[in-house]
Design a protein around this motif. Structure first.
Motif: not given
Length: 151
Positions: A79-90
């Motif tokens: 299972f891969i979640d692409n979290i690249s669109k979320v700000s690094s702080l969040i």
């Protein structure tokens, strides 16, 4: 520090990889999980579940939470979640702590330039792999469809 350097190198390698399509051979690649442990995806995998939207992550987590903690391993699935669109702080304050509550590995894509997986808006991408080759890509949007993938 050493772990972060390795992670950065792996992310750069992953970002340069071309998009997986039907009939493509799976070459080994690595991604970190929610605990920063590096996992290598190789020819033993038969399914790759990928999403980049919070609603779909919740849907997948609801599905997987109803299964045994070794469900993904037994089904040779990642299972891969692409979290690249979320700000690094969040990501640091909210996303990662939430993902650490789960008993299974969730591999993470941090690099916003990553184009390894095809996506459709509001859909979960499921890559079906046989003999180290992508044989099908399904785009699903419900727990029922996800359940059918594993039958």
């Amino acid at each position: 520090m050493k772990q972060k350097l390795i992670l950065l190198i792996l992310i750069c390698i992953f970002a340069r990889a071309s998009t997986l399509k039907i009939d493509d051979k799976i070459s080994s690649f690595s991604l970190p999980n929610q605990f920063d442990k590096i996992h290598t995806i190789n020819s033993e995998i038969s399914k790759i579940i990928v999403t980049s939207e919070k609603e779909n992550v919740t849907l997948i987590n609801d599905f997987l939470s109803s299964k045994n903690s070794d469900f993904l391993d037994k089904n040779h699935t990642v299972f891969i979640d692409n979290i690249s669109k979320v700000s690094s702080l969040i990501v640091k304050m909210f996303v990662i702590p939430k993902l650490r509550e789960y008993d299974y590995d969730i591999l993470l894509i941090y690099n916003e330039n990553s184009k390894k997986f095809l996506e459709q808006e509001n859909k979960i991408s499921v890559y079906i792999i046989e003999n180290a080759k992508v044989t099908d890509i399904k785009y699903i949007s419900s727990k029922e469809e996800l359940e059918r993938i594993f039958k």
